[in-house]
Write a protein that holds these residues in place. Structure first.
Motif, short mmCIF file in Angstrom:
data_model
loop_
_atom_site.label_atom_id
_atom_site.label_comp_id
_atom_site.label_asym_id
_atom_site.label_seq_id
_atom_site.Cartn_x
_atom_site.Cartn_y
_atom_site.Cartn_z
N ILE A 158 0.85 -1.19 0.00
CA ILE A 158 0.00 0.00 0.00
C ILE A 158 0.89 1.24 0.00
N VAL A 159 0.48 2.25 -0.77
CA VAL A 159 1.15 3.55 -0.79
C VAL A 159 0.18 4.60 -0.25
N VAL A 401 -5.32 3.08 9.09
CA VAL A 401 -6.19 1.99 9.53
C VAL A 401 -6.76 1.25 8.33
N ALA A 402 -7.14 1.99 7.30
CA ALA A 402 -7.71 1.37 6.10
C ALA A 402 -6.69 0.47 5.41
N ALA A 403 -5.40 0.84 5.47
CA ALA A 403 -4.37 0.02 4.84
C ALA A 403 -4.38 -1.40 5.40
N VAL A 406 -7.28 -3.33 3.84
CA VAL A 406 -7.03 -3.71 2.45
C VAL A 406 -6.12 -4.93 2.38
N ILE A 407 -5.06 -4.92 3.18
CA ILE A 407 -4.11 -6.04 3.16
C ILE A 407 -4.76 -7.30 3.72
N ARG A 408 -5.47 -7.17 4.82
CA ARG A 408 -6.11 -8.34 5.44
C ARG A 408 -7.17 -8.95 4.53
N ASP A 409 -7.98 -8.09 3.89
CA ASP A 409 -9.09 -8.58 3.06
C ASP A 409 -8.66 -8.89 1.64
N GLU A 410 -7.40 -8.62 1.31
CA GLU A 410 -6.88 -8.84 -0.04
C GLU A 410 -7.79 -8.18 -1.08
#
Length: 441
Positions: A158-159, A401-403, A406-410
């Motif tokens: 994530i950026v 927090v959103a990052a 995103v990573i957890r939910d792919e």
């Protein structure tokens, strides 16, 4: 594009945050506390953004409806206020239509922010310039950056662009607008402080803008004509006055040479103003200039195109967006955008506030990019209200927090479960979201 092999100096991380201002600080700390590996790239030698460029600038806008926005902003101010002696406190603002603000000891605040980044295990890279993204379809596969060791590449999942100017987002293909509809950007400012100024005498003046004295200085050629109002505020420490008056118009903040010229011009005007204060304004007779900013503070450059663009009309209605991630009631703080005029017009009725939608921090197409701070998606009127440092910090916190989601939910940033995001932000103490009332402390 062919994938490029990383060198030994290259870095892989969950999140790369570009820019160590208040937005970048919020994003990095929030993401690190979610258990993510975070690398924070800051082009300068110091974190804080406007805090670093304009030492002593108060945190204005932290108290919509006299209630602190909460979250990391509250944690930081509470940590400072709990010190002995206190290093921060809530004060009223002398300027019209601004609510209370937080005044703080600049050096202690910066130290505390460094400590919070350390506690969150953030890999902080100072003097590191993000140069360009390496794209793979709709994703940023890598960020090229340089420091004294030369060119390096960081490969993130994530950026989060918190750079203030949005260079990486623009190079990644995110559409943007410079300034207003005519390309006019707000003026840039150079600030300084006056030490050993007698508060009792200085602030006995009925006019908070010292217009009578300023007019005399302009008529005699001892002040620049744009200094018709003198913005003088009590600094954190007794008998210190913060001077946020010198504004240079017509500067493109994305042009390094223009910023350099504006900085030198600002230095001349600041010295001129300091000499004028000592001679002509009661209480400054024994004062001296200090904390001259290292460069001008840039208020406005790019505004990126998000999934939604917030408008002044939206905010004037006190809109509570369903994906609102921070509340605000700041006035329309428009500073010399196309003339020498400045406005502090209220944007909402007294006792009302609006929220900023998470979608204004998310591009339409790039799947692993978010942005926060003054590059959010907003029209000129909305931007003039939302650009305060507390709101920028909260925007950053939301993206951090959103990052993790995103990573957890792919998934992609466009598909973030904003209900879950808001629930997490509320658990982190962010106030006024999802329709909950703001209750003054």
């Amino acid at each position: 594009m062919t994938k490029q092999t990383m060198s030994a100096a290259d870095v892989a991380t969950d999140v790369v945050v570009i820019g160590g201002g208040t937005a970048g600080f919020g994003a990095a700390v929030a993401a690190g506390r979610q258990g993510l590996s975070v690398c924070l790239l800051e082009v300068g030698p110091k974190i804080g953004g406007v805090m670093a460029f304009c030492p002593g600038m108060p945190w204005g806008g932290a108290f919509p409806c006299d209630t602190i926005i909460g979250g990391l902003m509250q944690e930081l101010s509470d940590r400072l206020a709990a010190m002995s002696p206190p290093a921060a406190e809530k004060r009223s603002c002398a300027l019209e239509n601004f609510g209370p603000e937080i005044q703080y000891d600049h050096d202690i605040a910066t130290l505390t922010m460094f400590e919070m980044l350390e506690e969150a295990n953030v890999d902080l890279r100072l003097n590191a310039t993000a140069l360009k993204p390496r794209m793979e379809g709709r994703r940023i596969a890598g960020i090229e950056f340089c420091d004294r060791h030369g060119l390096q590449v960081i490969t993130p999942k994530i950026v989060i662009d918190c750079s203030g100017d949005g260079d990486i987002s623009a190079k990644a293909g995110v559409p943007y607008r410079l300034g207003d509809d005519s390309g006019n950007m707000m003026g840039v400012s150079l600030t300084f402080s006056m030490e050993n100024a007698n508060w009792d005498q200085v602030f006995a003046e009925e006019d908070p803008y010292f217009q009578r004295q300023a007019a005399k200085g302009i008529s005699e050629g001892r002040l620049h004509q744009d200094l018709s109002k003198l913005y003088l505020m009590k600094g954190f420490h007794r008998d210190t006055v913060f001077c946020n008056s010198v504004v240079i118009r017509g500067i493109d903040g994305t042009d390094p040479q223009a910023v350099s010229r504006a900085t030198q011009e600002g230095r001349r005007r600041c010295l001129q103003m300091a000499q004028f204060l000592c001679r002509d304004v009661s209480g400054f007779e024994a004062a001296r200039m200090s904390n001259l900013g290292p460069t001008v503070g840039v208020r406005e450059t790019r505004k990126l195109e998000g999934m939604i663009q917030i408008s002044g009309t939206d905010l004037a209605k006190g809109t509570k967006f369903p994906d609102g991630i921070v509340c605000c009631d700041n006035p329309i703080d428009d500073v010399m955008r196309s003339s020498d005029e400045m406005s502090h017009d209220a944007i909402v009725a007294s006792g009302s506030y609006y929220t900023l939608p998470f979608r204004a921090l998310v591009p339409r197409k790039i799947e692993n990019l978010m942005f926060a701070g003054r590059i959010l998606s907003a029209d000129p009127v909305a931007f003039a209200s939302v650009r305060g440092m507390p709101q920028c910090m909260a925007m950053g916190q939301a993206t951090g927090v959103a990052a993790a989601q995103v990573i957890r939910d792919e998934t992609t940033v466009q598909l973030v479960d904003t209900d879950a995001l808001i629930t997490k932000l509320q658990a982190q103490g962010v106030n006024g979201l999802a329709g909950e009332p703001l209750v003054p402390a």
